[in-house]
Design a protein around this motif. Structure first.
Motif, mmCIF file in Angstrom:
data_model
loop_
_atom_site.group_PDB
_atom_site.id
_atom_site.type_symbol
_atom_site.label_atom_id
_atom_site.label_comp_id
_atom_site.label_asym_id
_atom_site.label_seq_id
_atom_site.Cartn_x
_atom_site.Cartn_y
_atom_site.Cartn_z
ATOM 1 N N HIS A 1 0.824 -1.208 0.000
ATOM 2 C CA HIS A 1 0.000 0.000 0.000
ATOM 3 C C HIS A 1 0.864 1.267 0.000
ATOM 4 O O HIS A 1 2.040 1.251 0.359
ATOM 5 C CB HIS A 1 -0.946 0.008 1.202
ATOM 6 N N SER B 1 -7.386 -7.565 -2.950
ATOM 7 C CA SER B 1 -6.899 -6.661 -1.909
ATOM 8 C C SER B 1 -7.252 -7.235 -0.549
ATOM 9 O O SER B 1 -8.240 -7.973 -0.401
ATOM 10 C CB SER B 1 -7.547 -5.278 -2.065
ATOM 11 N N GLN C 1 -5.092 -0.464 1.881
ATOM 12 C CA GLN C 1 -4.861 -1.419 0.790
ATOM 13 C C GLN C 1 -5.866 -1.195 -0.339
ATOM 14 O O GLN C 1 -5.487 -1.130 -1.520
ATOM 15 C CB GLN C 1 -4.968 -2.843 1.331
ATOM 16 N N THR D 1 -1.543 -5.270 -0.711
ATOM 17 C CA THR D 1 -1.371 -5.788 0.636
ATOM 18 C C THR D 1 -0.413 -4.912 1.436
ATOM 19 O O THR D 1 -0.272 -3.723 1.161
ATOM 20 C CB THR D 1 -0.931 -7.267 0.562
#
Length: 233
Positions: free
Chosen positions: A9, A49, A55, A168
């Motif tokens: 992220h 996701s 995320q 992630t």
């Protein structure tokens, strides 16, 4: 062979009351990555996701900047980050015996970044050792098993040449490194500290065989020549 692109992220809100919010830089990093992937002609057959806001917002930012056909992002909480705040709270009483200032550091992490990293590293080492498991706290072994379940679900549904994006977090990528290359947890976390926001690590798979193809690629950020876009948390 198929490919799984593990995308960390964008920068979140370190030191804020709610960490699970992308910062303005985090949104910018996501857009930069989407534009870069679009320029390279990379597309995805599936996007997955974790359930965390940082995320999913990264996924929206990256995919929104790509000109490829829109596609839904599946949510699988197996790819959620471990709950760092709970790990800290569980181990804090033991830590305070030798580090009486630890509570102040954790409460004001943005003002004590270096000291936060030192103490957080110590707490993580205790957690992953398995020798100090706490009741009600997800253990490192349980976390890895959760992530492994997510990987197995990806592979079960994957077509032979699928390109799958997984949005992630750093800890999840660390767990996958342990699973894929057999690296010891303590060594995996030495790599974890180097994982850059919106960096891309690539796994190659054939059936159930998975190999690491690249780690922590952040060329999309480097080419902007803006050092402020290269962040670690």
């Amino acid at each position: 062979m198929g490919s799984i692109y593990l995308i960390r992220h964008g920068q979140a809100s370190f030191g804020a009351d709610n960490y699970d919010v992308l910062s303005p830089i985090g949104f910018q990093q996501s857009e930069v990555l989407g534009n870069y992937l679009d320029t390279l002609g990379i597309y995805f057959d599936r996007c997955v996701s974790g359930s965390l806001a940082r995320q999913q917002d990264t996924a929206r930012g990256v995919l929104g900047a790509m000109r490829a056909r829109p596609m839904p992002t599946e949510v699988d909480d197996a790819f959620d980050e471990f709950k760092a705040d709970e790990v800290i709270r569980a181990h804090l009483p033991d830590l305070l015996a030798s580090e009486p200032h630890a509570l102040d550091v954790f409460r004001n992490a943005a003002q004590h970044r270096a000291e936060f990293q030192r103490l957080f590293t110590y707490v993580i080492h205790r957690w992953i050792s398995g020798e100090h498991d706490k009741d009600g706290l997800e253990s490192w072994a349980s976390f890895v098993a959760r992530v492994q379940g997510g990987l197995e679900r990806l592979l079960e549904r994957a077509e032979r040449k699928d390109r799958i994006a997984v949005f992630t977090s750093g800890g999840t990528i660390t767990a996958l490194l342990q699973l894929v290359i057999g690296i010891a947890p303590i060594k995996a976390f030495e790599l974890n500290w180097q994982i850059i926001n919106t960096s891309v690590s690539q796994l190659k798979f054939r059936d159930r065989d998975v190999a690491l193809a690249s780690f922590n690629s952040h060329a999309h950020l480097a080419q902007t020549k803006n050092p402020g876009l290269i962040t670690y948390r």
